[in-house]
Design an enzyme around this catalytic site. Structure first.
Site, PDB file in Angstrom:
ATOM      1  CB  SER A 176      -0.864   0.010   1.241  1.00 34.13           C
ATOM      2  OG  SER A 176      -0.030   0.094   2.379  1.00 34.13           O
ATOM      3  CE  LYS A 177       0.455   8.304  -1.416  1.00 32.05           C
ATOM      4  NZ  LYS A 177      -0.240   9.485  -1.540  1.00 32.05           N
ATOM      5  NE  ARG A 178      -1.567   3.803   6.571  1.00 32.55           N
ATOM      6  CZ  ARG A 178      -1.865   2.679   7.212  1.00 32.55           C
ATOM      7  NH1 ARG A 178      -1.012   2.142   8.064  1.00 32.55           N
ATOM      8  NH2 ARG A 178      -3.009   2.077   7.007  1.00 32.55           N
ATOM      9  CE  LYS A 179       2.754  -3.751   5.482  1.00 34.88           C
ATOM     10  NZ  LYS A 179       1.787  -4.813   5.335  1.00 34.88           N
ATOM     11  CD  GLU A 185       4.141   7.988   2.289  1.00 32.76           C
ATOM     12  OE1 GLU A 185       3.621   8.089   3.427  1.00 32.76           O
ATOM     13  OE2 GLU A 185       3.643   8.466   1.247  1.00 32.76           O
TER      14      GLU A 185
END
Ligand code: GLU
Length: 495
Positions: A262-265, A267
């Site tokens: 995911s985007k968060r991961k 990052e």
């Protein structure tokens, strides 16, 4: 080879093109080229709320940077345009009406409150996931339950409504996925899908199916996250009486720590997520393409380095894996290194000048810059590291690397200055790598010390760093005056 292959990449312009999106585009492109078919770009921009300005431009420039050529799209329309769904709005309405005429879809006039009440009522009577389906539709406000003249009246009055698909009560929807094999879903779990929203815009499902049909798409190749939409699409194809395209759902891209990337991961794990980031961080496009091609596919032998034309020739869907593909950033850097080294020193000199704002480098003689690059090229994995590692060719060190300084011992100054006096006698012509090395050997032999005793301090003095390219060749390129000046400075500063 398959005939008449037409595939599409159908992103929604809701943000920057994600690396997973780029892989989907790439696989479609490789498949199209492999079968001498067409690669279509279709912008799925019917969701006004999620529309992001410039997203389309970002998609187009990202594809271009990657070397993925669009055969038909908003910029270069073919005979199946327009290629932006927002410009096809009327078309979807016509097709929704066709389904109503065929008795496969219906108008629904229920208000939000009425829908909430229905759900509440069902939940109370023990139904944990109430749906607008073949049972409940019978007690709702729609063109199946209302008398025809009332329906007409509501439509004439412009009453708010949607169009819903009549999802059959109990049906097993089956299809063959070219990657996952046989897939089946029960219609029981599906809502009567909204096809046309109250603002007259189609939903993803309707627009996607109508366009894939009208654009003569032969194969739908998309991410696994769309697998659960496919039964809805199959029902729509059946309702229209159309042959569905062949389906292939690509494995998820996984984060190294597990789970979907995911985007968060991404990052938190230092992985750039948007194609734009890779462009801005100066990755080699060929490296990213080669890496992404292998993120879920392999040619079936242990070869790993393949250019785009190679990949087009080799790519087949039956070698795409079902299981998630882990994003390995180190592997990407490895590819980057390889594609970087493939470029000539002069090519790289040009690139370096494009990305740096260092005055000395910008003004450097191209020949010298190319030579310097040739010396450091084998030691870097990104183009900007050519600058960090090679900057000493153009700038006297302003400070000395702290870790390297630990190697500057009590006897260093003596050894370095002895070496300095020997090389200062050399003429400009004699100031070349082999001689510079033999002078160093003279010094260490006479003092009876190891090679490193002089080599390390000398490197620090001349380059400011503890490691780098061959020191003697570097000194030759730096030329006598610079080398002597740098040694002077170091002796003064470090004593
Ligand atoms: N618009 C969808 C997306 O954003 C398309 C999915 C599909 O390929 O059908 O990815």
């Amino acid at each position: 080879m398959e005939e008449n292959v037409r595939v599409r990449f159908a992103p929604s312009p809701t943000g920057f093109l994600h690396i997973g999106g780029l892989r989907t585009a790439l696989y479609n492109y490789l498949f199209a080229r492999h079968h001498r078919g067409d690669f279509v770009l279709r912008i799925e921009d019917t969701d006004q709320n999620r529309y992001v300005e410039n997203a389309e431009q970002d998609i187009i420039s990202s594809l271009e940077w990657s070397g993925i050529e669009v055969d038909e799209g908003p910029q270069n329309p073919g005979e199946f345009g327009p290629y932006r769904q927002s410009e096809r709005k009327e078309l979807y309405k016509t097709y929704a009406e066709k389904l109503i005429e065929k008795g496969m879809a219906y108008y629904a006039f229920d208000t939000t409150e009425e829908l909430d009440q229905m759900r509440e009522r069902l939940q109370k009577s023990g139904n944990p996931s109430p749906k607008y389906d073949s049972i409940t539709r019978q007690s709702m406000k729609n063109s199946l339950t209302l008398p025809q003249d009332e329906v007409q009246k509501l439509l004439d009055e412009g009453a708010e409504h949607v169009v819903r698909l009549k999802v059959p009560r109990r049906e097993t929807i089956r299809f063959e996925d070219l990657i996952r094999g046989h897939v089946s879903f029960e219609s029981k779990g599906l809502d009567d899908q909204v096809l046309l929203k109250s603002d007259g815009m189609p939903t993803y499902h309707l627009a996607n199916v109508v366009d894939d049909h009208l654009m003569k798409i032969s194969h739908v190749i998309r991410g696994e996250e769309w697998l659960s939409s496919t039964p809805k699409h199959i029902l729509l194809y059946q309702a229209f009486g159309w042959e569905p395209p062949k389906m292939a759902h690509l494995p998820l891209i996984m984060s190294p720590s597990g789970g979907k990337l995911s985007k968060r991961k991404a990052e938190s794990e230092g992985i750039p997520i948007n194609t734009k980031d890779y462009i801005e961080q100066n990755y080699e496009p060929e490296a990213l393409v080669n890496f992404l091609a292998f993120l879920g596919w392999s040619p079936g032998d242990d070869s790993e380095i393949h250019s785009m034309p190679d990949l087009c020739r080799l790519f087949t869907l039956d070698r795409v894996s079902k299981g998630g593909a882990v994003f390995n950033h180190k592997k990407l850097l490895w590819y980057n290194e390889i594609y970087l080294r493939e470029q000539s020193n002069h090519q790289l000199a040009k690139r370096v000048k494009e990305i740096t704002d260092n005055k000395q480098i910008l003004e450097a003689d191209d020949e010298k810059l190319a030579k310097a690059i040739g010396l450091v090229k084998e030691r870097v994995s990104k183009v900007e590291e050519l600058i960090t590692m090679g900057i000493f060719f153009f700038e006297d060190p302003s400070e000395y690397d702290e870790k390297a300084l630990k190697k500057w011992g009590d006897d260093s100054a003596g050894l370095v200055s002895d070496y300095q006096s020997r090389i200062s006698d050399l003429s400009e012509e004699e100031f070349e790598a082999a001689t510079l090395k033999s002078k160093l050997e003279e010094v260490i032999n006479e003092h009876g010390v190891g090679f490193g005793k002089l080599m390390m301090p000398l490197r620090i003095a001349v380059t400011g760093q503890g490691f780098g390219p061959d020191l003697f060749t570097s000194m030759e390129l730096l030329e006598k005056e610079t080398v002597l000046r740098r040694i002077d400075t170091a002796l003064k500063k470090l004593g």
